[in-house]
Each structure stands twice: as C-alpha cells, then as structure tokens.
Design a protein around this motif. Sequence first.
Motif, short mmCIF file in Angstrom:
data_model
loop_
_atom_site.label_atom_id
_atom_site.label_comp_id
_atom_site.label_asym_id
_atom_site.label_seq_id
_atom_site.Cartn_x
_atom_site.Cartn_y
_atom_site.Cartn_z
N HIS A 88 0.64 68.44 36.44
CA HIS A 88 1.67 67.49 35.99
C HIS A 88 0.90 66.49 35.12
N ILE A 89 1.47 66.11 33.99
CA ILE A 89 0.74 65.22 33.08
C ILE A 89 0.41 63.87 33.76
N TYR A 90 1.10 63.57 34.82
CA TYR A 90 0.84 62.34 35.57
C TYR A 90 -0.60 62.29 36.10
N LYS A 91 -1.23 63.47 36.20
CA LYS A 91 -2.60 63.47 36.72
C LYS A 91 -3.53 62.69 35.81
N ASN A 92 -3.16 62.56 34.53
CA ASN A 92 -3.98 61.73 33.63
C ASN A 92 -4.09 60.30 34.14
N LEU A 93 -2.99 59.83 34.68
CA LEU A 93 -3.00 58.46 35.18
C LEU A 93 -3.78 58.38 36.49
N ILE A 94 -3.65 59.40 37.31
CA ILE A 94 -4.39 59.41 38.59
C ILE A 94 -5.89 59.32 38.30
N PHE A 95 -6.36 60.19 37.41
CA PHE A 95 -7.80 60.19 37.10
C PHE A 95 -8.20 58.95 36.32
N GLY A 96 -7.38 58.59 35.33
CA GLY A 96 -7.74 57.44 34.47
C GLY A 96 -7.88 56.16 35.28
N GLU A 97 -6.97 55.96 36.22
CA GLU A 97 -7.04 54.74 37.04
C GLU A 97 -8.30 54.76 37.92
N ARG A 98 -8.76 55.94 38.26
CA ARG A 98 -9.94 56.04 39.11
C ARG A 98 -11.24 55.93 38.32
N THR A 99 -11.28 56.51 37.10
CA THR A 99 -12.59 56.61 36.42
C THR A 99 -12.82 55.50 35.39
N LEU A 100 -11.74 54.86 34.91
CA LEU A 100 -11.90 53.85 33.85
C LEU A 100 -11.93 52.44 34.44
N LYS A 101 -12.53 51.56 33.67
CA LYS A 101 -12.60 50.17 34.14
C LYS A 101 -12.19 49.22 33.02
N GLY A 102 -11.74 48.01 33.41
CA GLY A 102 -11.53 46.90 32.47
C GLY A 102 -10.57 47.21 31.34
N THR A 103 -10.96 46.81 30.12
CA THR A 103 -10.05 46.94 28.97
C THR A 103 -9.79 48.40 28.63
N LYS A 104 -10.78 49.26 28.86
CA LYS A 104 -10.57 50.69 28.55
C LYS A 104 -9.46 51.26 29.44
N ARG A 105 -9.46 50.84 30.68
CA ARG A 105 -8.42 51.31 31.59
C ARG A 105 -7.04 50.83 31.11
N GLU A 106 -6.99 49.55 30.71
CA GLU A 106 -5.70 49.00 30.24
C GLU A 106 -5.22 49.72 28.99
N LYS A 107 -6.16 49.93 28.03
CA LYS A 107 -5.78 50.61 26.79
C LYS A 107 -5.31 52.04 27.08
N TYR A 108 -6.04 52.71 27.95
CA TYR A 108 -5.70 54.09 28.30
C TYR A 108 -4.31 54.16 28.94
N ARG A 109 -4.06 53.22 29.84
CA ARG A 109 -2.76 53.18 30.53
C ARG A 109 -1.63 53.04 29.51
N GLU A 110 -1.84 52.14 28.54
CA GLU A 110 -0.82 51.93 27.50
C GLU A 110 -0.60 53.20 26.69
N ILE A 111 -1.71 53.82 26.27
CA ILE A 111 -1.60 55.05 25.46
C ILE A 111 -0.88 56.13 26.28
N TYR A 112 -1.23 56.23 27.56
CA TYR A 112 -0.59 57.23 28.42
C TYR A 112 0.93 57.04 28.40
N HIS A 113 1.38 55.80 28.57
CA HIS A 113 2.83 55.56 28.64
C HIS A 113 3.50 55.81 27.29
N VAL A 114 2.84 55.38 26.21
CA VAL A 114 3.42 55.61 24.87
C VAL A 114 3.61 57.11 24.64
N LEU A 115 2.59 57.89 25.01
CA LEU A 115 2.66 59.33 24.74
C LEU A 115 3.62 60.07 25.66
#
Length: 207
Positions: A88-115
């Motif tokens: 499920h594409i949601y796994k990107n968020l599961i992994f991203g929230e676990r492996t990313l930190k700080g601003t990169k995590r925030e940017k990634y989260r935004e990109i995830y939702h936009v896409l």
Amino acid sequence: MKHAPFIAVEGPIGAGKTTLATMLAGELQLPVIKEIVEENPFLDKFYQNMDDWSFQLEMFFLCNRYKQLEDTVNQYINKGKPVIADYHIYKNLIFGERTLKGTKREKYREIYHVLTDDLPKPDIILYIRADLDTLLARIAKRGRQFEEDIAPAYLQQLIEDYDAAMASLALTEPSTVIVTIDGNHVDFVENKEDFTRVASQLKELMK
Ligand SMILES: Nc1ncnc2c1ncn2[C@@H]1O[C@H](COP(=O)(O)OP(=O)(O)O)[C@@H](O)[C@H]1O
Ligand SMILES: Nc1nc2c(ncn2[C@H]2C[C@H](O)[C@@H](COP(=O)(O)O)O2)c(=O)[nH]1
C-alpha cells in the motif's frame, strides 16, 4: 463489493507480502503489482548508513510507487478490473516517519501528501503481522545480501509502526477492509489449508 476491488497485501519486511500476493493472484486469476526491489540503487547504501541515505531512498521508493500506482489506476482500476499489489503506498509514510528526521521528514511528508492524497485507496488490505523472530528467519531465508545486517531494533520499531499505521488507517479510511493475518502461525506457504482459508476469505470479501 460494488466495484472491482483494489487489494493490497501489507506487513513489515519479510512478513510474506510478495509471497502471499503472488499466490493469491495465481489462485484468483488476478494481475499482481510487485514492488521494485533489486533495481533500487540506494537500498544497499541505506542499510550501511541510514542517516546519510534515507532521504534519497524514501524519495526513490515514493516516486517509483507513485508511477506504479498511476499505471495501475489507468490499466486496472479505471477499467473496473480487480488487481492485487504487494504493498500500500501508505508504507512510504510508515518508513519515512521512521527513517527521516527534522526538515527532511517534514518536506517528505508534504511531498507524500501532494502526490498521493487524490489517488485511489485499496478496498481491502491483507495485513500480515509477524513478530521479530519470524521476520528475522524469513529475511535470512530470502538471503538478500544487503539485508544481512538489518538491525533487529529497526525491525522491531517497524513492527510497532505497522500496528500503529493499520490502527490509524482503520480510522482515517473507514471504507477500507483490513484483514489481519497472524503471520507467525498462519503458514500459507507450507500449509495448503491455511492458504485456502485466506483465499476463501478474500473471495468472500470481493463478492
Ligand atoms: N508463511 C510463510 N512461511 C514460511 N516462509 C515464508 C512464508 N511467507 C514468506 N516466506 C518466505 O519468507 C521470505 C520472505 O517472504 P516475502 O514474500 O519476500 O516477504 P515480504 O514481501 O513481506 O518482504 C521468502 O523467502 C518467502 O519464501
Ligand atoms: N526505508 C525504506 N525501506 C523500504 C521501503 N520499502 C521497502 N523497503 C525495504 C525493506 C526491504 O529491505 C526491501 C524490500 O521490502 P519488502 O517489505 O518487500 O521486503 O526494501 C520504504 O518505503 N522505505
């Protein structure tokens, strides 16, 4: 089910997603969408140094899955054809929230939702839960070199992240049916009856 179902098999690393999705696709005569793993140029580097490579890796997975999902929508979902995916594409968020930190995590989260926010969500998730010992044994059995040194603590965190994510999806996507499979005891590989039970349950849900 009123329309052709979009089915996703989920669970932490080594739970048996690809195996079960492939077996069900064969049994139910469904097209299967599998995640691209071996061609991923960052996985090896990521497991050697997560902090340095997590952003590249998560973005790579996200872009690949976005493209695959776009193709799946055009080829199957919009044409009313059922399809099963081993993620499920949601796994990107599961992994991203676990492996990313700080601003990169925030940017990634935004990109995830936009896409992904406007993309179709699976109707059925088959969630394979398994404990650490089971996952470690299956990862070893699969024998991918870059996974040899996966830290048990990372896997354990992912087990807990997956549980939390499925509970969250049950609230935010109430139209999705989540079937939890006990991957420690339900052995759809070695035990034909176990597989038949899972396949029958899925057939019922697809009616
Ligand atoms: N229920 C099971 N019992 C025994 N071995 C299994 C089972 N499910 C998967 N395996 C094996 O475990 C390994 C990991 O399975 P795989 O389907 O690749 O997991 P995932 O896609 O969730 O990472 C493979 O070698 C597979 O043959
Ligand atoms: N950091 C991330 N790693 C991921 C992601 N999706 C998969 N993976 C890793 C885990 C395994 O080593 C390998 C294959 O995954 P399976 O669950 O199919 O075994 O890739 C991700 O989004 N982020």
